[in-house]
Enzyme design. Sequence first.
Site, PDB file in Angstrom:
ATOM      1  N   ASP A 103      41.322  32.151  51.028  1.00 51.35           N
ATOM      2  CA  ASP A 103      41.031  32.957  50.040  1.00 51.35           C
ATOM      3  C   ASP A 103      42.066  33.566  49.264  1.00 51.35           C
ATOM      4  OD1 ASP A 103      38.716  34.886  48.438  1.00 51.35           O
ATOM      5  OD2 ASP A 103      37.511  33.708  49.559  1.00 51.35           O
TER       6      ASP A 103
ATOM      7  N   HIS B  36      39.241  32.904  43.729  1.00 54.94           N
ATOM      8  CA  HIS B  36      39.458  33.168  45.033  1.00 54.94           C
ATOM      9  C   HIS B  36      40.741  32.549  45.647  1.00 54.94           C
ATOM     10  CE1 HIS B  36      35.897  35.189  46.133  1.00 54.94           C
ATOM     11  NE2 HIS B  36      35.191  34.242  45.341  1.00 54.94           N
TER      12      HIS B  36
ATOM     13  N   GLU C 134      32.593  32.518  41.435  1.00 57.98           N
ATOM     14  CA  GLU C 134      32.800  33.731  41.206  1.00 57.98           C
ATOM     15  C   GLU C 134      33.995  33.670  40.200  1.00 57.98           C
ATOM     16  OE1 GLU C 134      31.076  36.753  43.982  1.00 57.98           O
ATOM     17  OE2 GLU C 134      33.097  35.827  44.590  1.00 57.98           O
TER      18      GLU C 134
END
Length: 628
Positions: free
Chosen positions: A275, A329, A400
């Site tokens: 991440d 990420h 995201e």
Amino acid sequence: MASGMPSGKMRRILLFLVLLTGVLLIAMYTHAPPLASLQPFATRRTFQTPWSWTCVSGRCERRAVRSSRTSLATCTALCGGNTRLIWPRPTGTVILGEDSVMLHMHQIAFVTVNTSDQEVKNLLEHAKDVFLGNVRTLIKALKSKGRSSINSFIIYLSATDAQGTKLTLDTDESYKLEVILKDKVLEARISGKSYCGVRHGLETLSQMIWWDETAGRQGILRVISQAFIEDKPMFPYRGLLVDTGRQFFPIDHLKRVIDGMAASKLNTFHWHLTDSQSFPFDSAQFPEMARWGAYSGDEVYTPEDIKDIADYARIRGVRVLMEIDSPAHAGAGWQWGSHHGLGELALCVDQQPWSSYCGEPNCGQLNPINEHTYRILEGLYKELLDLTEVRDIIHLGGDEVNLDCWAQYSNITAAMQAQNMTDHHALWAEFENKIYQRIVKMNYNEVPKAVILWSSPLTKRPYITTYFDPKVHVIQSWGGSNWPETPDLLEDGYRVILSHVDAWYLDCGFGRWRESGEAACGEYRTWQTVYNHRPWRDYPQQQLGLVLGGEAAIWSEQTGQMSLGSRLWPRASALAERLWSDMPTNGYSTEESVYTRLAAHTQILSNRGLKTEAMWPQWCSQNPGKCL
């Protein structure tokens, strides 16, 4: 002798000293505490409980008796009809007898029949060892003095049509288990059409064996002596995600997770490997990733570690699905490009204020116009797929993405204008399709059966039908169960994996970890919440075939090494029965047998060395029906 003590008196004094030394040594040994490491089954004071359990109307009731006691384990195994014992509950015919036999470990033998594939045979040898290891965890006395009531326990294994050991979405995981007593020989016959099916049968058989502490002087193993089970899962994808990007978990901790998955018949270990906070994969091809991105040199996963986990999981009927989340990420580990003449591989890395450029600190998003970014990501996936040998399902991340991050770069704007792009969603979709095409190429030009993406604005209308192929792409829907995204995806013909945040996010409920921004995902998801979540009952019948299954996720912002196990179990086991059996529920209430079976299953997990959370006071397990 001219002077000194007479020799006779000297001998008496020496003899007295020897005797005194011996007495002192005996006294010291008698009062010294035993060394637990040298005496795993240290002798304890005899504890004579007055309690015995008897089966009354399908429940075990506790009674005080003077003799002839029945242990709770034996009563539980033989009382309660055909729904007792097995977790997850079988979906087909179940007949469990009400008699049992006593046996010793050394009486168990295996015979493999009707299995021609050598790879399957080799894996079955490992599965036998796992089975014996699981049974061994039940034993509570080093030397049982109980007398076996059989001569031998022979387990016949048959993988009739099995070709290879790869678990795919099309693998037949069904099995049939039959136990019968012939004179003094107990026989168990397990057959399946795949290695995984036979393995599941072995897991079920192991749950039909228990330790009877009241048999003999120190207890003995017991097993049901008559049974017939036909069983298969409702969904082909039954997953559990563990995030090793926010926190590092040692390999042995991840193996314990897989042990719990195997015991519960979950079949996909979704390894969210990296991440924005860390990149712990020590890639052989791109060692700079871990050098720049790992928390430390001791907190990395080597290629050998990845292969070790994949092999360990395969024996236990679990596939390892790797994910390197992108293009968002992605911060730590991607900073080295400019230092090696490759340009910026990631943008907005650790940019402030972080809330403008990502969902949580620290920020980072891959550069969509740098070809080196694609080359490195392709190489990383090739390495991971070669190590795990899981090629038919690939997870590309894709959640995201912050379009404001890309919008601030003039070179990205110029590149978009050159292609007549006006919407950054189109740039995002181009990134996903470029990665997909590269992975197909390095996958020997074989199109995976499922290329998984997280649900996002890009997987909503109108983008989903513009950029993604329902025959290839699968959407992992993580939003709230009352959001329209899942029904819309099904209506548009896309396959889905459900991970609804309000039911199956197991990291929620521990408060916020920062002062600004939304830092928590709400209340704790109880095992009852996990178990009773059946969103597909509201979907049209003709769309149910598009639901591949579900997955619980435990993100690790607030989940550390000491809490991983207790956060997972028994809640992940509740998910396992939902996805394997999908038993009807009565609204939001849960029937009594679920409580008692899950409590017994949690004890099995604990016996096998897993850290588990308590379901209720232990008194409730000893007094079935009195706590509900």
